[in-house]
Each structure stands twice: as structure tokens, then as C-alpha cells.
Design a protein around this motif. Structure first.
Motif, mmCIF file in Angstrom:
data_model
loop_
_atom_site.group_PDB
_atom_site.id
_atom_site.type_symbol
_atom_site.label_atom_id
_atom_site.label_comp_id
_atom_site.label_asym_id
_atom_site.label_seq_id
_atom_site.Cartn_x
_atom_site.Cartn_y
_atom_site.Cartn_z
ATOM 1 N N ASN A 104 -5.527 -7.203 2.240
ATOM 2 C CA ASN A 104 -6.300 -6.867 3.440
ATOM 3 C C ASN A 104 -5.401 -6.406 4.593
ATOM 4 O OD1 ASN A 104 -8.753 -7.430 2.228
ATOM 5 N ND2 ASN A 104 -8.741 -9.564 2.864
ATOM 6 N N GLY A 105 -4.090 -6.283 4.341
ATOM 7 C CA GLY A 105 -3.183 -5.732 5.349
ATOM 8 C C GLY A 105 -2.453 -6.754 6.202
ATOM 9 N N ASP A 107 0.594 -9.128 6.823
ATOM 10 C CA ASP A 107 1.974 -9.220 6.355
ATOM 11 C C ASP A 107 2.464 -10.650 6.499
ATOM 12 O OD1 ASP A 107 4.403 -8.478 5.358
ATOM 13 O OD2 ASP A 107 5.121 -7.573 7.216
ATOM 14 N N LEU A 137 3.778 -7.107 1.555
ATOM 15 C CA LEU A 137 3.038 -5.950 2.058
ATOM 16 C C LEU A 137 3.952 -4.736 2.238
ATOM 17 C CD1 LEU A 137 0.291 -4.888 3.156
ATOM 18 C CD2 LEU A 137 1.110 -5.526 5.424
#
Length: 166
Positions: A104-105, A107, A137
Motif C-alpha cells: 500500500n506504499g 515504507d 518498498l
């Protein structure tokens, strides 16, 4: 035969000499940036010519106001190389619930202690080791070359802040 004094030529020579002197001073001040020393980590030397890995070495990276450490950054350019780096540094795959955050982005930075060399076989004396920060990520491994317990604690706190303050 005596030549007359030429003011233009005189000031041109003075300007050229001043410019050369300024250039020499600039090069002297910027010497370590223009011509970096060969002081790099073993990890940098090992991966610098590997295709698919962008390697950087930062001398005296500022962790906080009082702590500066040397850092080696390894960035994989594709998933195959990332798998190789994870294998080399024994980085486990994240659990499925953590992987969902990464997908989902978010980090999430995972920190792990690694030995400075193969002669170190215990992590009990952890400040005689390096600290590895892993970003799944960005596909990066950041190796903080620590020398004492103060640096160890500062780097751990730095990575915790970096992971939580996104």
C-alpha cells in the motif's frame, strides 16, 4: 629600445593570476569532494561493480547533533537483484500483514544487527557490529558502520523516527 608601460596588459596579467589563485584555493578547499579518498567500506568494495546495484558510501553521515557514522547504501534496480541482496544479508521476507502495508506504499524500515566481518560470530557485543536498515518498498539496504554503543542507540532511534514519521 624601451617599451612603454601598457596598463591593459598589466591588469590582464593581474586578473589572470588572481583567477588562477582563486581556482587553486577552490580546489584545495574542495579536494576531498573532487578527489574522494579510497576510504570505503568492505561492503561498498564488494558491490560497487555489480550490475543492477547502485552503491553509495557516505563518510560521517549526520545521524543527530552529536553522532556521525559511515554509511553504505545498496539499492537494487530490479526484483532479481533485490532477492540476491536479501539472500546475501539474510533478510527475511516480511510477514503477510506487514507486506500488505508495503504494497500500500508504506515504507516500513526494519533494522537488524550484522557482523562487521566474518570473524565476529556473536551479536551479544552489538556495538562491535554494523546496523542494517532494510526498506522493502525502496529495495534498499543501508549499512550503518557503528563503533560504539552511543552510535548504536542513535542509529536505532534515527531509523525508528524515519519509519514512524512518514
Amino acid at each position: 629600445m624601451k617599451r612603454p608601460f601598457n596598463k591593459k596588459r598589466f591588469w590582464l596579467i593581474i586578473a589572470i593570476l588572481a583567477l588562477v589563485e582563486a581556482l587553486v584555493c577552490y580546489i584545495a578547499i574542495q579536494w576531498k569532494y573532487i578527489f574522494p579518498s579510497n576510504e570505503v567500506s568492505e561492503i561498498y568494495a564488494r558491490y560497487e561493480k555489480v550490475e543492477g546495484i547502485d552503491v553509495s558510501f557516505v563518510k560521517d553521515y549526520k545521524v543527530n547533533d552529536t553522532v556521525f557514522v559511515d554509511v553504505t547504501l545498496l539499492e537494487a534496480t530490479d526484483s532479481v537483484i533485490w532477492t540476491t541482496l536479501k539472500k546475501d544479508f539474510e533478510v527475511p521476507n516480511p510477514p503477510p500483514d506487514v507486506q500488505q502495508f508495503i504494497d500500500n506504499g508504506e515504507d516500513l524500515i526494519y533494522v537488524k544487527v550484522i557482523p562487521k566481518s566474518t570473524t565476529t560470530d556473536t551479536i551479544l557485543d552489538s556495538y562491535s557490529n554494523n546496523l542494517l536498515a532494510i526498506s522493502h518498498l525502496k529495495r534498499t539496504l543501508t549499512v550503518f558502520h557503528i563503533k560504539n554503543k552511543e552510535e548504536l542507540n542513535a542509529v536505532r532511534h534515527y531509523n525508528y523516527d524515519k519509519s514512524t514519521n512518514q
